[in-house]
Every structure is written in C-alpha cells, then in structure tokens.
Design a protein around this motif. Sequence first.
Motif, PDB file in Angstrom:
ATOM      1  N   ALA A  32     -11.092 -16.535  -2.137  1.00 29.85           N
ATOM      2  CA  ALA A  32     -10.664 -17.328  -0.983  1.00 29.85           C
ATOM      3  C   ALA A  32     -10.165 -16.430   0.148  1.00 29.85           C
ATOM      4  O   ALA A  32     -10.488 -16.657   1.315  1.00 29.85           O
ATOM      5  CB  ALA A  32      -9.566 -18.300  -1.401  1.00 29.85           C
ATOM      6  N   VAL A  33      -9.427 -15.395  -0.200  1.00 30.53           N
ATOM      7  CA  VAL A  33      -8.886 -14.489   0.810  1.00 30.53           C
ATOM      8  C   VAL A  33     -10.004 -13.756   1.528  1.00 30.53           C
ATOM      9  O   VAL A  33     -10.024 -13.687   2.764  1.00 30.53           O
ATOM     10  CB  VAL A  33      -7.881 -13.502   0.173  1.00 30.53           C
ATOM     11  N   VAL A  34     -10.929 -13.201   0.776  1.00 28.75           N
ATOM     12  CA  VAL A  34     -11.997 -12.425   1.416  1.00 28.75           C
ATOM     13  C   VAL A  34     -12.879 -13.330   2.280  1.00 28.75           C
ATOM     14  O   VAL A  34     -13.294 -12.934   3.368  1.00 28.75           O
ATOM     15  CB  VAL A  34     -12.811 -11.621   0.378  1.00 28.75           C
ATOM     16  N   GLU A  73      -0.962 -12.717   4.433  1.00 31.00           N
ATOM     17  CA  GLU A  73       0.269 -12.264   5.097  1.00 31.00           C
ATOM     18  C   GLU A  73       1.033 -11.269   4.226  1.00 31.00           C
ATOM     19  O   GLU A  73       1.568 -10.281   4.728  1.00 31.00           O
ATOM     20  CB  GLU A  73       1.139 -13.463   5.444  1.00 31.00           C
ATOM     21  N   SER A  74       1.063 -11.509   2.921  1.00 29.04           N
ATOM     22  CA  SER A  74       1.783 -10.574   2.046  1.00 29.04           C
ATOM     23  C   SER A  74       1.056  -9.232   1.981  1.00 29.04           C
ATOM     24  O   SER A  74       1.690  -8.176   1.919  1.00 29.04           O
ATOM     25  CB  SER A  74       1.972 -11.160   0.647  1.00 29.04           C
ATOM     26  N   LEU A  75      -0.275  -9.261   2.001  1.00 27.97           N
ATOM     27  CA  LEU A  75      -1.037  -8.014   2.007  1.00 27.97           C
ATOM     28  C   LEU A  75      -0.812  -7.243   3.303  1.00 27.97           C
ATOM     29  O   LEU A  75      -0.666  -6.019   3.285  1.00 27.97           O
ATOM     30  CB  LEU A  75      -2.533  -8.292   1.817  1.00 27.97           C
ATOM     31  N   ARG A  78       2.626  -5.717   3.230  1.00 28.46           N
ATOM     32  CA  ARG A  78       2.625  -4.566   2.323  1.00 28.46           C
ATOM     33  C   ARG A  78       1.933  -3.367   2.953  1.00 28.46           C
ATOM     34  O   ARG A  78       2.368  -2.229   2.787  1.00 28.46           O
ATOM     35  CB  ARG A  78       1.913  -4.971   1.026  1.00 28.46           C
ATOM     36  N   ALA A  79       0.886  -3.610   3.703  1.00 30.74           N
ATOM     37  CA  ALA A  79       0.160  -2.516   4.359  1.00 30.74           C
ATOM     38  C   ALA A  79       0.979  -1.904   5.487  1.00 30.74           C
ATOM     39  O   ALA A  79       0.833  -0.720   5.784  1.00 30.74           O
ATOM     40  CB  ALA A  79      -1.174  -3.024   4.896  1.00 30.74           C
ATOM     41  N   GLU A  80       1.842  -2.673   6.115  1.00 28.37           N
ATOM     42  CA  GLU A  80       2.639  -2.175   7.231  1.00 28.37           C
ATOM     43  C   GLU A  80       3.861  -1.395   6.776  1.00 28.37           C
ATOM     44  O   GLU A  80       4.405  -0.617   7.546  1.00 28.37           O
ATOM     45  CB  GLU A  80       3.082  -3.349   8.107  1.00 28.37           C
ATOM     46  N   ARG A  81       4.293  -1.574   5.535  1.00 28.63           N
ATOM     47  CA  ARG A  81       5.461  -0.837   5.046  1.00 28.63           C
ATOM     48  C   ARG A  81       5.133   0.629   4.933  1.00 28.63           C
ATOM     49  O   ARG A  81       4.058   1.004   4.475  1.00 28.63           O
ATOM     50  CB  ARG A  81       5.845  -1.329   3.645  1.00 28.63           C
TER      51      ARG A  81
END
Length: 119
Positions: A32-34, A73-75, A78-81
């Motif tokens: 679903a995400v992809v 949004e959680s991905l 996580r990528a921005e941290r």
Amino acid sequence: MAAEHALTAREAAVKAAKAKEEADVTAREAAAVVLRLFDNDAELVSELLGVPAEELEREAKPVTAARAKEIIESLRARAERPRTTRIRKPRADVADAASSTSGTPAPVVTADGSRADAA
C-alpha cells in the motif's frame, strides 16, 4: 514426555502462525505504501518490483489510506533524523597506543618460536 513434546510443538506452531500473520500485515502495508508513493501506478510498481500488478493491488487493498499515510510519515521522520555514528579508530592505532603506553617492551618472537626481549 510425548505430551510435553506435543505441547512444545503446538506452542511453536502458534508462534509461527503469529509471525506469519505479522509478516503478511507488513507485506500488505508495504504494498500500500509503495503504491501510494508512486501515485497508485500499479503498472510502474509492478515493473520495478517484478510482482504482478494485480497481486500488488490485492495486497494493498485491505490497508487503509490513513494507515499507509501514517507509515509514510513515520518513514520520512526516521529518514530526517540524524544518524548517530561512532567514530572508530583503526585497529592499528589502538594497538600502537596500547603498546606505547604500557611502558614495558613488547616481547619479540624469534624465527624458532622462542621469545626474546625487544630491548
């Protein structure tokens, strides 16, 4: 002993079934995400992943748009941290530092395998 074996096997089967269900949910959510990330272009995603478009759509269907958005949004968060990385010294530096600070010379092994003093 047989009853204990049967009970252990049943517990293992329950754990395996639970793990399979969790993996199935994760796979459906990933599909679903992809699809959402690629504007629901199932044909493009199908080509990229090598999975039939119908299968992708079938997998993604039970996942709500809200859940897919939540995962995205959680991905992104996580990528921005910033990643925490430790600076590691090469092993040669660590070995040199240890031998230079010990104060006693390191033993030297001769060709015949016996030890001799370095000094």
